[in-house]
Structures are given as C-alpha cells and as structure tokens.
Design a protein around this motif. Sequence first.
Motif, PDB file in Angstrom:
ATOM      1  N   LEU A   1      -4.468   6.062  -0.999  1.00 15.40           N
ATOM      2  CA  LEU A   1      -3.247   5.041  -0.999  1.00 15.40           C
ATOM      3  C   LEU A   1      -3.908   4.517  -2.302  1.00 15.40           C
ATOM      4  CD1 LEU A   1      -4.361   3.919   2.577  1.00 15.40           C
ATOM      5  CD2 LEU A   1      -2.460   4.969   1.401  1.00 15.40           C
TER       6      LEU A   1
ATOM      7  N   VAL B   1      -8.732   5.463  -1.555  1.00 16.00           N
ATOM      8  CA  VAL B   1      -8.171   3.936  -1.272  1.00 16.00           C
ATOM      9  C   VAL B   1      -8.943   3.704  -2.918  1.00 16.00           C
ATOM     10  CG1 VAL B   1      -8.054   1.465  -0.241  1.00 16.00           C
ATOM     11  CG2 VAL B   1      -8.240   3.200   0.966  1.00 16.00           C
TER      12      VAL B   1
ATOM     13  N   THR C   1       0.960  -1.289   0.081  1.00 19.01           N
ATOM     14  CA  THR C   1      -0.032  -0.010   0.466  1.00 19.01           C
ATOM     15  C   THR C   1       0.660   1.288  -0.207  1.00 19.01           C
ATOM     16  OG1 THR C   1      -1.461  -1.399   0.909  1.00 19.01           O
ATOM     17  CG2 THR C   1      -2.033   0.897   1.102  1.00 19.01           C
TER      18      THR C   1
ATOM     19  N   SER D   1     -12.642   0.188  -1.923  1.00 17.05           N
ATOM     20  CA  SER D   1     -11.364   1.412  -2.389  1.00 17.05           C
ATOM     21  C   SER D   1     -12.559   1.696  -2.924  1.00 17.05           C
ATOM     22  CB  SER D   1     -11.184  -0.311  -3.789  1.00 17.05           C
ATOM     23  OG  SER D   1     -10.897   0.813  -4.286  1.00 17.05           O
TER      24      SER D   1
ATOM     25  N   VAL E   1      -2.795   0.736  -3.123  1.00 17.08           N
ATOM     26  CA  VAL E   1      -2.602  -0.562  -2.945  1.00 17.08           C
ATOM     27  C   VAL E   1      -2.405  -1.858  -4.059  1.00 17.08           C
ATOM     28  CG1 VAL E   1      -3.505  -2.676  -2.024  1.00 17.08           C
ATOM     29  CG2 VAL E   1      -3.989  -1.201  -0.864  1.00 17.08           C
TER      30      VAL E   1
ATOM     31  N   CYS F   1      -1.762  -0.268   4.835  1.00 14.19           N
ATOM     32  CA  CYS F   1      -2.753  -1.618   4.381  1.00 14.19           C
ATOM     33  C   CYS F   1      -3.883   0.107   3.988  1.00 14.19           C
ATOM     34  CB  CYS F   1      -3.496  -2.274   5.368  1.00 14.19           C
ATOM     35  SG  CYS F   1      -4.352  -1.943   6.659  1.00 14.19           S
ATOM     36  N   PRO F   2      -5.004  -0.884   3.356  1.00 16.03           N
ATOM     37  CA  PRO F   2      -6.185   0.150   3.100  1.00 16.03           C
ATOM     38  C   PRO F   2      -7.429  -0.230   4.006  1.00 16.03           C
ATOM     39  CG  PRO F   2      -5.998  -1.944   1.900  1.00 16.03           C
ATOM     40  CD  PRO F   2      -5.167  -2.171   2.560  1.00 16.03           C
TER      41      PRO F   2
ATOM     42  N   SER G   1     -11.643  -3.402   1.556  1.00 16.02           N
ATOM     43  CA  SER G   1     -10.370  -1.756   1.509  1.00 16.02           C
ATOM     44  C   SER G   1     -11.783  -0.341   1.271  1.00 16.02           C
ATOM     45  CB  SER G   1      -9.726  -1.705   0.265  1.00 16.02           C
ATOM     46  OG  SER G   1     -10.047  -1.530  -0.678  1.00 16.02           O
TER      47      SER G   1
ATOM     48  N   PRO H   1      -1.919  -8.487   1.993  1.00 12.48           N
ATOM     49  CA  PRO H   1      -1.587  -6.756   2.567  1.00 12.48           C
ATOM     50  C   PRO H   1      -1.084  -7.318   3.624  1.00 12.48           C
ATOM     51  CG  PRO H   1      -4.040  -7.139   2.471  1.00 12.48           C
ATOM     52  CD  PRO H   1      -3.476  -8.278   1.842  1.00 12.48           C
TER      53      PRO H   1
END
Length: 161
Positions: free
Chosen positions: A57, A109, A46, A145, A59, A99-100, A143, A123
Amino acid sequence: MSVAAVKSHLAEYGLADRIIEFDASSATVELAAEDLGCEPALIAKTMACEVDGHAVLVVCAGDAKLWSSAFKKQFGTKPRFVQKDMLDEVVGHPMGGVCPFAVKPDVEVYLDVSLKRFEHVYPAAGSANSAVKLTVPELEACSKSLGWVDVCKDWREEAAA
C-alpha cells in the motif's frame, strides 16, 4: 474487515473518535473532498499494488499519481494494482475504503512524501463512506508504515511548470 476493525485499530492510538462516516459514498478523492469540505490534495488515498506476491500500500496525497519509473526503482517492479474484486481478500478493505489501518498481516504500508506538505490529511477508514482526520505524524504512527517513499508525480509545483 470494516470500519469497526479500523475503529478498533485506531483506538490503540486514542484516535477512534476521529472517524467520520458519511450518508453517501466518499469512495473517490473528489467525493471525499466534497463531503469534508476540503481540497482534494488533503485526501490521503491508498493505492494497493501487488509486489512479489503480496500487497504493498502506498498512501499519497489526493493530487498525486503513482509514477511508474519511481515505483519500479523503489520496489523492483512496475506498479500493478490489486484487482478491485480482490481488495477485500488481499488487503482487508473494499474498493473506496482501502486504508493503511487494520490490514491483512502480510500487507506492507508506505507513505509517499507528497503527504509531508500538509499538517493533516484524511485517509479512508475501511468503507466507501468513511474517513479519519489525522496529522501526518499520527498517520505515520498508526499506519505502521515501513517508511517514506517518493513514488508519485504531478503534485509538485515544479512539475506543473
């Protein structure tokens, strides 16, 4: 924040029992791969960058590197990493544990497409001696995301040619 915060976050998805804690540091891709007995590419690293006054972030696979021009095209600025001593304050996790999961509220993220070639990845989990085994769809869900990006290089086979 810590492994406990990540465990709490992952518990919402039924994944808290997947966290692995090591006796020694797994803070680099190489150390984590060695501890897990896997290829370095499976380590989902990450990268924490500053974009417009907040953390972003990304990843990506352990064998990928941020590609400055692709990052700039995606985010409107060259990648500028969050300083090591500011990671905990800005992101919510220390160096090696970024980390996410369980990040500060204004952290965005994104997942890099370099991860899509794997069934599962590892991760970090909030500390410099932890990881969590997740499928890529599990990583995408837990995450939170904001989407997939293509901002890394050196992982595609054609890039090596």
